[in-house]
Design an enzyme around this catalytic site. Sequence first.
Site, PDB file in Angstrom:
ATOM      1  N   CYS A   1      -2.516   8.387   3.871  1.00 58.37           N
ATOM      2  CA  CYS A   1      -2.442   7.758   2.548  1.00 58.37           C
ATOM      3  C   CYS A   1      -3.726   7.944   1.771  1.00 58.37           C
ATOM      4  O   CYS A   1      -3.740   7.783   0.542  1.00 58.37           O
ATOM      5  CB  CYS A   1      -2.106   6.282   2.679  1.00 58.37           C
TER       6      CYS A   1
ATOM      7  N   GLU B   1       0.881  -1.163   0.000  1.00 56.76           N
ATOM      8  CA  GLU B   1       0.000   0.000   0.000  1.00 56.76           C
ATOM      9  C   GLU B   1       0.914   1.207   0.000  1.00 56.76           C
ATOM     10  O   GLU B   1       1.633   1.433   0.977  1.00 56.76           O
ATOM     11  CB  GLU B   1      -0.920  -0.033   1.224  1.00 56.76           C
TER      12      GLU B   1
END
Length: 676
Positions: free
Chosen positions: A297, A258
């Site tokens: 994020c 990720e």
Amino acid sequence: MSIQEISSFAAGEWVAPGEGARNIASAITGEVIATAGNSALDVQGMLDHARTVGGSALRKLTFHDRARMIKALAAHLGQHKQALYDLSFETGATQADHLIDIDGGIGTLFVFASKGRREMPDGHVYLDGDVEQLSRNGSFLGQHICTPLQGVAVHINAFNFPVWGMLEKLAPTLLAGVPAIVKPATNTSYVTELAVRIMLESGILPDGALQLVSGGLGDMLDRLNCQDVVSFTGSADTAFKLRSAPHILENSVRFVAEQDSLNASILGPDAEPGTPEFDLFVKEVQREMTAKAGQKCTAIRRIIAPENQVQAVIEALSARLSKTVIGDPRRETTRMGALVSEGQKRDVLEKAAILGQEAERVFGDPDNFEVDGADGGKGAFLPPMLFHCADPDAAQRVHDTEAFGPVSTVMGYRDLDHAVELANRGQGSLVASVITHDPQVARQVALGAGAFHGRLYFNNRDSIKESTGHGSPLPHMVHGGPGRAGGGEELGGVRGVKHYMQRTAIQGSPDILTAIGNQWVPGATEIEAPAHPFTRRFGELRIGETLRTEPRTVTLEDIEHFASFTGDTFYAHMDQEAAERNPFFPGRVAHGYLLLSFAAGLFVEPNEGPVLANTGLDGLRFMKPVSAGDSIKVRLTVKKKTPRNEEYGEVRWHVTVTNQEEEQVAEYELLTMNAY
């Protein structure tokens, strides 16, 4: 101020910082507050301990045992979260940020614990999908199962969420039955270390289930094998370096990433100034720019609005950003704290300068802003910075450069197809949001942008009160994205658990599949019940225990009475000529629900007993019509047993209704709650 030593936990022992240790500074003051790292860690010993001690202990537990363990961990962490709050301020996070990181992480544990008890068996094998009939008569069948990997999960986490980032990976890993070695980012490892200490000191986890590396991993990744998993969160450059290492590739080590994500938010063409959607859009963007000082994020990096609304968005967003109090995160009035470090601040300024080559900064001056209650020159503080890109089609860097801080860029779109094209220019993101009250706008974006984004978040006046926000990954839904976002996938309920398991196709007889999955498969051996199964308690019932009833004849009077009593006078039950014209029926037939009622009357034990409630049925199918004069009988088999609490458990019964020719006329699964 004393400098804290951040230790690692390796093979059951705490190991203090040593050779190769590095200093960690407070995000607020810039002063050194801790030291972490020890290049002399016995990484092979840690792997061996996890595989042989931790993995063995976890695999002996059922999914429900592990779920209860995770729930206990969550409750224990909840009792000690104030200590985590107090320490986490040094990362630059505010109290509101703590709710995302610490409370969010604890909440994720609770969700996985619940899903483990509700959606997984109280056993050691997870059945993935339905049974496949591989032979004409059903004596040779197939099914997919999932069993725990017999290795270790190495979790490499980012600095921005030292608690949630660990727990969102740890929950599905432990539920799968796999031990974990957690490696937090060094800058915030002191918060992770405290959380690990709290969990280990609880005594809830078996030995070897959780280890901690505070500092570098050394050559640990070069010692992994096909049973191990690496789950990484961080930059695309680091992810590429790690996942392309020859040892990782040669051994097919599972690698979940990720990474960088240029998330976008689209203002729908219907969301004009003055509408609830316009106000919601501005509020969402402002929140995503300032929460965790933009170090998320999932933060919004690109703001995509209709060309004729760009100026209105800039003005409204600038007005909200101007009210953001920047300062010491420990103050109640502070709305945005510091970035995690001076190095991160420099990186954000460098990336902002790159964005400035294609966009004009319209709000936020990093050389002139106020910091409340702290020295802005010593701490890693920055103001929110808003850019405007006038020509997003010609631009490149606004679509490939992520300033991982309170920075976002506004750009205009001509029509909805253009908006989708701009959103997809990011080449893969974790999330894109659309604020619209028009369902057709949402559909068009979903079809055009779905392939480029791991999550699409739609919000409007109807869902605003209960929505969780653009930037909130939920444990129920997948977290990850294609392309630039890393191509990985985390969370998503049981989907996340299966990332730490091996899916295996098994083939064999019904008895073989029943034994492996601990769930009765049609065609497997039936056990004659020593007494009516409804008189037997949950713990007494055995998988495969079967009751076969006497037949009952269905009469025309039954059909007409049922029609009159229920009001269901559908022509197939009441009109012979009309029913004969229907290609499915030979003439008037019995109601399907009449058959279910008669079936219940055949197998139900009416007296008070251990069956507490009928909670529903699944998979109902009617296979052959029943006419007046036909008879039906029932086979009732214990298919599956699932404990629910200390008082009762759920029994899933396989029910087959047949006629006088032994042909199946109906099939379904009955659910009951039975006392222990």
